[in-house]
Enzyme design. Structure first.
Site, PDB file in Angstrom:
ATOM      1  N   ARG A 271     -21.303 -31.976 -34.905  1.00  0.00           N
ATOM      2  CA  ARG A 271     -21.780 -31.890 -33.522  1.00  0.00           C
ATOM      3  C   ARG A 271     -21.351 -30.593 -32.822  1.00  0.00           C
ATOM      4  O   ARG A 271     -22.142 -29.946 -32.145  1.00  0.00           O
ATOM      5  CB  ARG A 271     -21.197 -33.076 -32.746  1.00  0.00           C
ATOM      6  CG  ARG A 271     -21.692 -33.212 -31.318  1.00  0.00           C
ATOM      7  CD  ARG A 271     -20.876 -34.293 -30.573  1.00  0.00           C
ATOM      8  NE  ARG A 271     -20.594 -35.445 -31.385  1.00  0.00           N
ATOM      9  CZ  ARG A 271     -21.399 -36.503 -31.479  1.00  0.00           C
ATOM     10  NH1 ARG A 271     -22.494 -36.552 -30.778  1.00  0.00           N
ATOM     11  NH2 ARG A 271     -21.077 -37.518 -32.255  1.00  0.00           N
ATOM     12  N   ARG A 306     -30.163 -41.369 -29.832  1.00  0.00           N
ATOM     13  CA  ARG A 306     -28.882 -41.542 -29.149  1.00  0.00           C
ATOM     14  C   ARG A 306     -29.004 -42.186 -27.760  1.00  0.00           C
ATOM     15  O   ARG A 306     -28.232 -43.077 -27.436  1.00  0.00           O
ATOM     16  CB  ARG A 306     -28.117 -40.218 -29.069  1.00  0.00           C
ATOM     17  CG  ARG A 306     -27.767 -39.641 -30.461  1.00  0.00           C
ATOM     18  CD  ARG A 306     -26.887 -38.406 -30.378  1.00  0.00           C
ATOM     19  NE  ARG A 306     -25.544 -38.718 -29.956  1.00  0.00           N
ATOM     20  CZ  ARG A 306     -25.039 -38.489 -28.755  1.00  0.00           C
ATOM     21  NH1 ARG A 306     -25.761 -37.896 -27.846  1.00  0.00           N
ATOM     22  NH2 ARG A 306     -23.817 -38.852 -28.459  1.00  0.00           N
ATOM     23  N   CYS A 336     -42.604 -49.816 -29.030  1.00  0.00           N
ATOM     24  CA  CYS A 336     -42.665 -51.153 -28.458  1.00  0.00           C
ATOM     25  C   CYS A 336     -41.246 -51.719 -28.372  1.00  0.00           C
ATOM     26  O   CYS A 336     -40.930 -52.762 -28.950  1.00  0.00           O
ATOM     27  CB  CYS A 336     -43.517 -52.066 -29.338  1.00  0.00           C
ATOM     28  SG  CYS A 336     -45.172 -51.428 -29.536  1.00  0.00           S
TER      29      CYS A 336
HETATM   30  C1  LIG Z   1     -19.571 -38.021 -38.927  1.00  0.00           C
HETATM   31  C2  LIG Z   1     -18.424 -37.390 -39.611  1.00  0.00           C
HETATM   32  C3  LIG Z   1     -18.126 -36.041 -39.392  1.00  0.00           C
HETATM   33  C4  LIG Z   1     -18.856 -35.198 -38.389  1.00  0.00           C
HETATM   34  O1  LIG Z   1     -18.737 -35.708 -37.100  1.00  0.00           O
HETATM   35  P1  LIG Z   1     -19.121 -34.812 -35.851  1.00  0.00           P
HETATM   36  O2  LIG Z   1     -18.908 -35.722 -34.691  1.00  0.00           O
HETATM   37  O3  LIG Z   1     -20.534 -34.414 -36.008  1.00  0.00           O
HETATM   38  O4  LIG Z   1     -18.191 -33.644 -35.854  1.00  0.00           O
HETATM   39  C5  LIG Z   1     -17.115 -35.483 -40.143  1.00  0.00           C
HETATM   40  N1  LIG Z   1     -16.408 -36.208 -41.036  1.00  0.00           N
HETATM   41  C6  LIG Z   1     -16.642 -37.513 -41.258  1.00  0.00           C
HETATM   42  C7  LIG Z   1     -15.835 -38.231 -42.255  1.00  0.00           C
HETATM   43  C8  LIG Z   1     -17.667 -38.138 -40.560  1.00  0.00           C
HETATM   44  O5  LIG Z   1     -17.886 -39.445 -40.764  1.00  0.00           O
END
Ligand SMILES: *Cc1c(COP(=O)(O)O)cnc(C)c1O
Length: 431
Positions: A271, A306, A336
């Site tokens: 993210r 989201r 729907c």
């Molecule tokens: C989802 C996840 C990430 C990435 O998460 P972000 O919120 O996108 O930074 C990294 N490591 C693991 C183990 C995850 O499950």
């Protein structure tokens, strides 16, 4: 929050023409912003051994992953398909970290074959893994700061990781089985926007790693402090100070490993790297009053789940509606499902049919979480390249894609007659 000035400066002048020629909806990502964020993360760690592995699940589109790999990023994979994608892109060996949960033996074998840095999520998976990878790492259960986190689960109820109190024993078992290199993994925050909290969580993993290594008599090659760094979705929120975060991590590393080689630091953010550098571009196709003012757009939550799924806030703007009177609107899609709304009671300049409407911060966990329910197919993904060009990096799905897995001629499967008979008998006598 509103897209960065730079992204706006690159996107808005070409948006009208792009939409007129290409149509809507689509996600568009800003290559400049993505590489700048990656570089800033790396620069914050200076000359210290650090590598960020982009979490593939956040935006698994080859052109974006290639962009990041070219910047020296590694990849974080959590499934066989993600591993295959990483391999296809030329990511090799420790370019890839494999952090899966509830891992089946076949998945482990694939990760081993890929030469990835594998994190064992629990003792069971470790005990049946044969052979062991060159480097053995365990994921620690949420503890300390993370205790009570709804997303990760508290230490007593989580499905993630090895409980902190059982780690030393797990590493001793690995040593007995001949392992000579070790890592530790902890991901104990999710979308954490408070830099101090994120740093405390990371420091926690580093300190725990040092304690466990001493107890088990091992040397740690790396500490993977996971992903989970947050981005400001709401206007007025402040981005976290990544330099301060890196300083805290490096200070903890020095403090916790005063003698001998200190472990290198890995991260696996998704993210934070791409989230702010994408928008979903839609058009208003329907303005209705049903007790509420409704602006219907030509994308649905199948393109960005989201808001509907978690009630997550995504900023919305109408770049060509400046000066119109403001009102309060629900921005909705066409599924729907009543939850198919991008915003509820949002203050916006009055949307009119035909307006372009942008949903911000869709660069991570956006298109990737899409689906095709109701035949609302996933839209295209475009990339605003570093030299100002625009590329289609994933086309929109089509009717043929929708049916790609369906059998027009159903395929009979070989089921033995002996296996079918008792079932039939049971059905006659039973319920
Ligand atoms: C989802 C996840 C990430 C990435 O998460 P972000 O919120 O996108 O930074 C990294 N490591 C693991 C183990 C995850 O499950």
């Amino acid at each position: 929050m509103p897209i960065s000035e730079g992204f706006a400066r690159r996107l808005l002048p070409v948006l009208d023409e792009l939409v007129a020629g290409y149509g809507t909806p689509f996600h568009i990502y800003d290559a400049h912003g993505i590489t700048a964020t990656h570089r800033a993360m790396t620069a914050a760690f200076g000359d210290e051994p650090f590598r960020q592995h982009f979490a593939v699940k956040a935006l698994p589109t080859p052109a974006v992953l290639e962009l990041l790999l070219a910047e020296g990023s590694g990849l974080d994979c959590a499934s066989p398909v993600e591993l295959e994608l990483a391999g296809r892109l030329g990511a090799r060996g420790d370019d890839v970290v494999f952090t899966s949960n509830n891992t089946a033996p076949a998945e482990y074998d694939l990760a081993l074959k890929a030469g990835a840095l594998i994190t064992f999520d629990d003792r069971t998976i470790f005990d049946r893994a044969d052979p062991l990878p060159e480097t053995v790492a365990f994921r620690v259960s949420p503890h300390g700061l993370a205790a009570g986190s709804a997303l990760m689960g508290d230490a007593a109820h989580t499905k993630f990781g090895v409980p902190a109190g059982e780690l030393a024993d797990a590493y001793r078992a690995a040593r007995r089985r001949g392992a000579t290199r070790f890592g530790i993994h902890g991901m104990i925050c999710a979308n954490e926007l408070d830099g101090n909290r994120a740093a405390r969580a990371a420091v926690d993993v580093i300190e725990l790693g040092a304690r466990v290594a001493a107890e088990a008599g091992i040397t740690l090659d790396y500490v993977n402090i996971g992903g989970g760094l947050g981005i400001p979705y709401q206007p007025g929120e402040t981005p976290l100070d990544f330099q301060a975060f890196a300083n805290a991590v490096l200070a903890a590393r020095r403090r916790s490993f005063p003698r001998g080689p200190a472990p290198r630091i890995l991260m696996e953010c998704g993210r934070y790297v791409t989230g702010p550098h994408g928008v979903l571009v839609t058009r208003v196709v329907n303005r209705a009053r049903k007790g509420r003012e409704i602006a219907g757009v030509d994308a649905s939550m199948s393109a960005l789940m989201r808001p509907g799924f978690y009630g997550a806030y995504h900023h919305i703007s109408l770049p060509f509606a400046a000066g119109r009177p403001e009102g309060t609107f629900d921005v909705v899609g066409s599924l729907c499902e009543n939850m198919d709304k991008f915003a509820i009671d949002r203050t916006l300049p009055e949307p009119r049919e035909g307006d372009i409407l942008l949903v911000h911060d869709t660069g991570a966990h956006g298109h990737a979480m899409g689906f095709t329910y109701n035949g609302r197919l996933r839209p295209a993904e475009l990339l605003l390249t570093a030299d100002g060009g625009i590329e289609e990096i994933r086309r929109a799905e089509t009717f043929a894609d929708y049916l790609a897995t369906a059998r027009w001629q159903p395929e009979p499967l070989p089921v033995a007659a002996s296996a079918r008979a008792p079932h039939r008998k049971q059905a006659t006598h039973g319920d």
